[in-house]
Design an enzyme around this catalytic site. Structure first.
Site, short mmCIF file in Angstrom:
data_model
loop_
_atom_site.label_atom_id
_atom_site.label_comp_id
_atom_site.label_asym_id
_atom_site.label_seq_id
_atom_site.Cartn_x
_atom_site.Cartn_y
_atom_site.Cartn_z
N LYS A 189 0.83 -1.22 0.00
CA LYS A 189 0.00 0.00 0.00
C LYS A 189 0.86 1.26 0.00
O LYS A 189 0.43 2.31 -0.50
CB LYS A 189 -0.97 -0.03 1.18
CG LYS A 189 -0.34 0.01 2.56
CD LYS A 189 -0.14 1.41 3.09
CE LYS A 189 0.62 1.40 4.40
NZ LYS A 189 0.88 2.78 4.90
N THR A 246 -4.08 5.51 3.49
CA THR A 246 -2.80 6.04 3.03
C THR A 246 -2.92 6.74 1.69
O THR A 246 -2.11 7.61 1.39
CB THR A 246 -1.77 4.89 2.93
OG1 THR A 246 -1.83 4.10 4.11
CG2 THR A 246 -0.36 5.42 2.77
#
Length: 327
Positions: A189, A246
């Site tokens: 990620k 994120t």
């Protein structure tokens, strides 16, 4: 085992936030800081330079002696991914056999292409490695705002005991035995967050951002399947949950790094904190190629980072890919 005493190795923003969390859970906490001057500053002012206005309670012991910290019943290893090996090697002769060491870094080691718990196991084979990951910002956790993460260990009983040891009303660790899945979500990620930041920095719009995150998750899932992750882990907090957080907030160093790239800055000129995705991108791509896993977004990020492609050329390379069925 209740794990009444916990040592946090690393007094950066995340380490300090986790020390506060463990103290709120009623544990005896030792916070170890490798820099002697910063350790003294923490002792004197009870405030981290990285978390201004957040007081460190007096019952958290600030230690500069690693051997003293290593006597705790469980440890949180809160150092950057590329420093996990050196920190584990220093801990190895000091930690009692069977001590859980929970890695709180999100990445893959360069060179060895090892995941974080494998690095710990190689350096300190007598410990019980675990991993903590999920959608969480240090500032939120330090302030006691509601947060949920995933804590994974190979043994289900140990994973549950550790989750209960550090969990509290506002910090909920869900436990798992899918160590690899949790590690993959946290590492991949960060690379995708750089791509999301580039979209924001280039002002490509909300539709492009949504497409990027969705197709990015498809890449993460393909990589996860290729390396043995469970689908439910990838769909959970440490996979999809962390990706959504994120890829959507300037609090993320990786997202902010991508924004700077999208605004025209060169990779080597960007400052402002550690972006783990910068180190993970080329390793992630190498590992994907080794198993024939298609990751065009990660490939584009890696090409921009090593300046083989400009941002505009990378975007064009993605937009001109052949149309295909969604999968």
């Amino acid at each position: 085992m209740p794990f009444d005493s916990i040592a946090v190795i690393g007094a950066g923003a995340w380490g300090t936030a986790l020390a506060l969390t463990c103290a709120r859970a009623g544990r005896k906490v030792t916070l170890w800081e490798h820099d002697a001057a910063n350790a003294e500053n923490l002792k004197e002012h009870r405030e981290s330079l990285f978390l201004p206005a957040v007081r460190i309670p007096d019952d958290i012991v600030i230690a500069g002696d690693l051997a003293a910290a290593a006597r705790a019943q469980a440890m949180l290893l809160v150092v950057p991914a590329q420093a996990v090996r050196s920190a584990s090697a220093k801990l190895a002769p000091l930690v009692a056999p069977g001590t859980p060491v929970i890695v709180c870094a999100k990445g893959i080691e360069r060179g060895s292409k090892q995941f974080m718990t494998d690095v710990v196991a190689a350096c300190a084979p007598q410990v019980a490695p675990a991993i903590l990951s999920g959608p969480s910002f240090a500032a939120d956790v330090a302030r006691g705002l509601p947060t949920a993460v995933t804590l994974a260990a190979r043994e289900s009983t140990l994973a549950g005991e550790l989750a209960r040891a550090i969990g509290s009303a506002n910090f909920r660790p869900y436990h798992s035995t899918d160590v690899r899945g949790v590690e993959i979500g946290g590492a991949a990620k960060n690379v995708l967050a750089i791509a999301a930041g580039i979209v924001a920095g280039r002002k490509l719009g909300a539709s492009a951002a949504a497409a990027l995150v969705t197709r990015g998750f498809a890449e993460l899932a393909r990589f996860g399947r290729g390396y043995g992750a469970r689908p439910e882990t990838l769909m959970g907090l440490s996979g999809l949950g962390d990706l959504l957080l994120t890829c959507s907030s300037p609090q993320s160093r990786n997202f902010s790094f991508g924004v700077a790239l999208g605004a025209g800055q060169r990779p080597g000129a960007i400052h402002g904190g550690l972006a783990e995705g910068v180190f993970t991108a080329p390793v992630l791509l190498d590992m994907a190629r080794e198993r024939g896993i298609d990751m065009p977004i990660a490939a584009a990020v890696a090409a921009v980072l090593n300046e083989k492609l400009s941002v505009d050329a990378a975007i064009e390379s993605l937009l001109t890919r052949p149309l295909r069925a969604e999968e």
